[in-house]
Structure formats: structure tokens, C-alpha cells
Design a protein around this motif. Structure first.
Motif, PDB file in Angstrom:
ATOM      1  N   GLY A 205     -30.752 -21.911 -25.630  1.00 31.48           N
ATOM      2  CA  GLY A 205     -31.882 -21.725 -24.726  1.00 31.48           C
ATOM      3  C   GLY A 205     -32.165 -20.247 -24.504  1.00 31.48           C
ATOM      4  O   GLY A 205     -31.254 -19.416 -24.471  1.00 31.48           O
ATOM      5  N   ALA A 206     -33.441 -19.904 -24.338  1.00 28.13           N
ATOM      6  CA  ALA A 206     -33.828 -18.507 -24.157  1.00 28.13           C
ATOM      7  C   ALA A 206     -33.661 -18.073 -22.703  1.00 28.13           C
ATOM      8  O   ALA A 206     -34.030 -18.798 -21.781  1.00 28.13           O
ATOM      9  N   ILE A 207     -33.125 -16.869 -22.534  1.00 23.67           N
ATOM     10  CA  ILE A 207     -33.019 -16.304 -21.191  1.00 23.67           C
ATOM     11  C   ILE A 207     -34.397 -15.915 -20.685  1.00 23.67           C
ATOM     12  O   ILE A 207     -34.781 -16.259 -19.564  1.00 23.67           O
ATOM     13  N   THR A 235     -30.221 -17.371 -26.481  1.00 17.76           N
ATOM     14  CA  THR A 235     -30.879 -16.205 -27.061  1.00 17.76           C
ATOM     15  C   THR A 235     -31.334 -15.306 -25.921  1.00 17.76           C
ATOM     16  O   THR A 235     -31.428 -15.725 -24.766  1.00 17.76           O
ATOM     17  N   LEU A 236     -31.635 -14.072 -26.257  1.00 21.40           N
ATOM     18  CA  LEU A 236     -32.044 -13.109 -25.234  1.00 21.40           C
ATOM     19  C   LEU A 236     -33.477 -13.352 -24.773  1.00 21.40           C
ATOM     20  O   LEU A 236     -33.829 -12.997 -23.640  1.00 21.40           O
ATOM     21  N   GLY A 237     -34.296 -13.930 -25.636  1.00 18.92           N
ATOM     22  CA  GLY A 237     -35.663 -14.192 -25.224  1.00 18.92           C
ATOM     23  C   GLY A 237     -36.515 -14.740 -26.344  1.00 18.92           C
ATOM     24  O   GLY A 237     -36.130 -14.710 -27.527  1.00 18.92           O
ATOM     25  N   ARG A 238     -37.681 -15.243 -25.956  1.00 14.46           N
ATOM     26  CA  ARG A 238     -38.693 -15.689 -26.907  1.00 14.46           C
ATOM     27  C   ARG A 238     -40.068 -15.370 -26.319  1.00 14.46           C
ATOM     28  O   ARG A 238     -40.227 -15.272 -25.101  1.00 14.46           O
ATOM     29  N   TRP A 240     -43.473 -15.696 -24.819  1.00 14.90           N
ATOM     30  CA  TRP A 240     -44.500 -16.530 -24.200  1.00 14.90           C
ATOM     31  C   TRP A 240     -45.882 -15.957 -24.541  1.00 14.90           C
ATOM     32  O   TRP A 240     -46.842 -16.678 -24.733  1.00 14.90           O
ATOM     33  N   GLY A 241     -45.957 -14.629 -24.619  1.00 13.69           N
ATOM     34  CA  GLY A 241     -47.188 -13.956 -25.022  1.00 13.69           C
ATOM     35  C   GLY A 241     -46.967 -13.184 -26.301  1.00 13.69           C
ATOM     36  O   GLY A 241     -45.837 -12.804 -26.633  1.00 13.69           O
ATOM     37  N   ASP A 264     -38.339 -16.523 -32.161  1.00 14.72           N
ATOM     38  CA  ASP A 264     -39.786 -16.272 -32.245  1.00 14.72           C
ATOM     39  C   ASP A 264     -40.628 -17.446 -31.772  1.00 14.72           C
ATOM     40  O   ASP A 264     -41.855 -17.431 -31.890  1.00 14.72           O
ATOM     41  N   TRP A 265     -39.996 -18.496 -31.234  1.00 13.74           N
ATOM     42  CA  TRP A 265     -40.690 -19.680 -30.710  1.00 13.74           C
ATOM     43  C   TRP A 265     -41.533 -20.346 -31.796  1.00 13.74           C
ATOM     44  O   TRP A 265     -42.572 -20.958 -31.544  1.00 13.74           O
ATOM     45  N   GLY A 266     -41.092 -20.207 -33.044  1.00 17.21           N
ATOM     46  CA  GLY A 266     -41.814 -20.809 -34.153  1.00 17.21           C
ATOM     47  C   GLY A 266     -43.124 -20.118 -34.473  1.00 17.21           C
ATOM     48  O   GLY A 266     -44.021 -20.713 -35.089  1.00 17.21           O
ATOM     49  N   LYS A 267     -43.247 -18.845 -34.086  1.00 17.39           N
ATOM     50  CA  LYS A 267     -44.497 -18.098 -34.293  1.00 17.39           C
ATOM     51  C   LYS A 267     -44.188 -16.787 -35.013  1.00 17.39           C
ATOM     52  O   LYS A 267     -44.160 -15.716 -34.400  1.00 17.39           O
ATOM     53  N   PRO A 268     -43.962 -16.838 -36.322  1.00 20.01           N
ATOM     54  CA  PRO A 268     -43.621 -15.618 -37.073  1.00 20.01           C
ATOM     55  C   PRO A 268     -44.688 -14.539 -37.017  1.00 20.01           C
ATOM     56  O   PRO A 268     -44.405 -13.365 -37.254  1.00 20.01           O
ATOM     57  N   SER A 269     -45.920 -14.912 -36.692  1.00 20.48           N
ATOM     58  CA  SER A 269     -46.986 -13.911 -36.600  1.00 20.48           C
ATOM     59  C   SER A 269     -46.719 -12.907 -35.484  1.00 20.48           C
ATOM     60  O   SER A 269     -47.292 -11.809 -35.474  1.00 20.48           O
TER      61      SER A 269
END
Length: 319
Positions: A205-207, A235-238, A240-241, A264-269
């Protein structure tokens, strides 16, 4: 003669009583906090009010004077909101572990919080703020949407979206923040100094889930001289924006932090737009050899920018 001899002792007794009563006030003034009005919340009925919201409601709208609300030890089962038109409130317990504000709600991140701070120039001290809903839905413990908010020695506990650090400039010092999923989220610009971040996630889970949406926004989460612990993995983070910004400076990371560090929350872009970095972090989870390539090892110059000056802290953060 007996009366004359006892008189100095009476004066000493009175002085000691005054010292006990005024210890907190004297300490606060010495640390650049002062107030015009004191309100006592005590469930036993010995204070001005029995619950916290009643005390806040008694503060006049468009308040311009500092109001100190002292919360006596107890478990306060209530939702608390400091509305936008009531700035300059200091909400303080005596001891974090014995001054507990608790509720059980879930769903909307703006409606579920146990405590919502919408006003500016707020100070919270020695409080446990918790949402006991648990896993399965968004359940915010603390929402902070006002500007110039400070928290000292507070314990903030939930499972998902524990701290909605929504907007404004905020300073957290010596606080304990616990959760499993995106449990520090929002788009404020906040410094977390000497804080203990505890993940109860069992599956990476992301912090953090920082919500910066454009490069022009001067927002982000900055952890300084803090520590990360947990029960299994996180993980340290993902992001949101798309321009999410989170930095860890001189922070201890236990082995619960997975080697890749960030998600990357499934957003490689977003790899080219997020700003995730670490500087002089240590502990078994701080090894950057396995980190995702789109995170950064900060230079000394980049890390030195992270200070209270970046949020104009000298003008409002208390000593």
C-alpha cells in the motif's frame, strides 16, 4: 505572632497554586503562542463544555482573537469541524494518548473525516484523532483545508486516506500517522518534521498520494528527519495527480519499504512529470539500488530548499 509567621507560608501556597494553573499558559507565551480567551472542555462537567464541537461553536464567526480550547483527558465520540469563519483556534489536549477524538464513518473523503479543519491559523496539540471504520472504504481521520495549520504531537489513525492534507500550508511536528492505503493524501504544501509514519498495509500500500496537477502549483509533501515503520510492505507513494511531488529528507526507512520504492498507479505516462526524491535516508528500506528509475537521488542543493521558508513558516509557525 502566630498569624505573622504563617503569612509567608500562605503567600507561598498561593504562588504555587498560581504556578500550577498558569504553567501551560506561561509555556505557550514563551513559545510565541498567546490567546485572548480560554475554553475548557471536560466530560465530567467541570469545564465550560462537555464536548469539543460545542466549544468551537461558541467561538464567534469571523473571529479575530486567539482562542485556546483545552480538552481534558477522555474519549470524545463526536465529529468535529472548525468552520472557515473561525480562525485562530488552538485545540489542545494534555496528553496525546489520553485525549482521543473518535468516529466511525466512510465513503466521501470530504464527509467522512472525524475532524475537519477548514479555518486558517489553526493549531492542534496532544490529540489522538481516529476513524475506526477500518478496511474496505475511504475513511478519513483528519481533513486539513485551511491555510497556516500546525499540528504538534498528534496521533492520526485510520486505514485508507487517514490524513486528507487537502490544501494550504501546513506543518506537522512530532506526529504519528498510521494507515494502509494512500493514507497521506491531498494537494497541500506540507512539511512533516520528526514524524513517525506507520504503514499497516500487507500488500504494498502507498503511504502518500499527492495531488499536484500542474507544474505551476507549489505544493507537495516533504518529510524531514522522520521515520517509516510498518507491518509488512509499502511504497513511499503513488501519483494522485500527474505532477505529484513527495520528498523524503534524512528519513529512517525500515524494511517495510519495498525496493522499488515508488508506484506509478498504472500510469507510466507520469514517469516524466512526477517529482519523487530521497536524500540521505537510511535504514534497510532506504537502499536506492532497486528504486524505479523515474525517482530521484536529490543533491545537497535540491534538499536544502526544503525548509520552513518554502511555506513562509517564519511568519506563522510557532517555535
Amino acid at each position: 505572632m502566630a498569624i505573622n509567621e504563617s503569612f509567608p507560608m500562605i503567600l507561598i501556597a498561593i504562588a504555587l497554586c498560581c504556578l500550577v494553573v498558569n504553567t501551560e499558559a506561561r509555556w505557550m507565551i514563551g513559545n510565541k503562542l498567546s490567546w485572548k480567551r480560554v475554553i475548557v472542555v471536560d466530560q465530567s462537567g467541570k469545564g465550560d463544555y462537555k464536548n469539543i464541537q460545542e466549544a468551537i461553536d461558541s467561538v464567534p464567526s469571523n473571529n479575530v482573537e486567539s482562542v485556546f480550547i483545552r480538552v481534558e483527558p477522555g474519549v470524545y465520540k463526536e465529529k468535529v469541524t472548525v468552520p472557515e469563519d473561525k480562525p485562530f483556534i488552538i485545540l489542545s489536549g494534555r496528553k496525546t494518548e489520553t485525549t482521543i477524538i473518535t468516529w466511525n464513518d466512510n465513503g466521501d473523503i470530504w464527509k467522512s473525516p472525524t475532524v475537519s479543519i477548514l479555518a486558517s491559523d489553526f493549531v492542534g496539540r496532544y490529540l489522538t484523532i481516529q476513524n475506526t471504520y477500518g478496511a474496505g472504504a475511504k475513511a478519513v481521520a483528519l481533513r486539513v483545508a485551511g491555510d497556516r495549520a500546525e499540528f504538534y504531537a498528534c496521533k492520526i489513525v485510520s486505514y485508507q486516506d487517514t490524513l486528507l492534507d487537502e490544501q494550504g500550508r501546513h506543518f506537522y511536528n512530532n506526529c504519528y500517522i498510521e494507515g494502509a492505503t494512500d493514507f497521506i493524501c491531498g494537494n497541500a504544501v506540507s512539511i512533516f518534521q520528526n514524524c513517525h509514519i506507520h504503514s499497516i498495509s500487507t500488500q504494498n500500500g502507498a503511504i502518500t498520494a499527492q495531488h499536484r496537477t500542474t507544474p505551476a502549483e507549489e505544493t507537495g509533501f516533504f518529510f524531514v528527519d522522520s521515520k517509516i515503520t510498518g507491518v509488512k510492505s509499502c511504497t513511499l507513494g503513488r501519483p494522485w495527480g500527474p505532477y505529484s511531488r513527495v520528498l523524503f529528507i534524512r528519513t529512517y526507512m525500515s524494511n517495510v519499504v519495498v525496493p522499488q520504492g515508488w508506484d506509478d498507479w498504472g500510469k507510466p505516462s507520469m514517469h516524466s512529470t512526477v517529482y519523487y526524491g530521497e536524500y540521505e535516508c537510511y535504514g534497510p528500506g532506504a537502499n536506492r539500488s532497486g528504486r524505479v528509475e523515474w525517482s530521484r537521488s536529490l543533491t545537497t542543493e535540491e534538499a536544502s530548499i526544503i525548509s520552513k521558508d518554502m511555506i513562509d513558516g517564519k511568519s506563522w509557525i510557532k517555535a
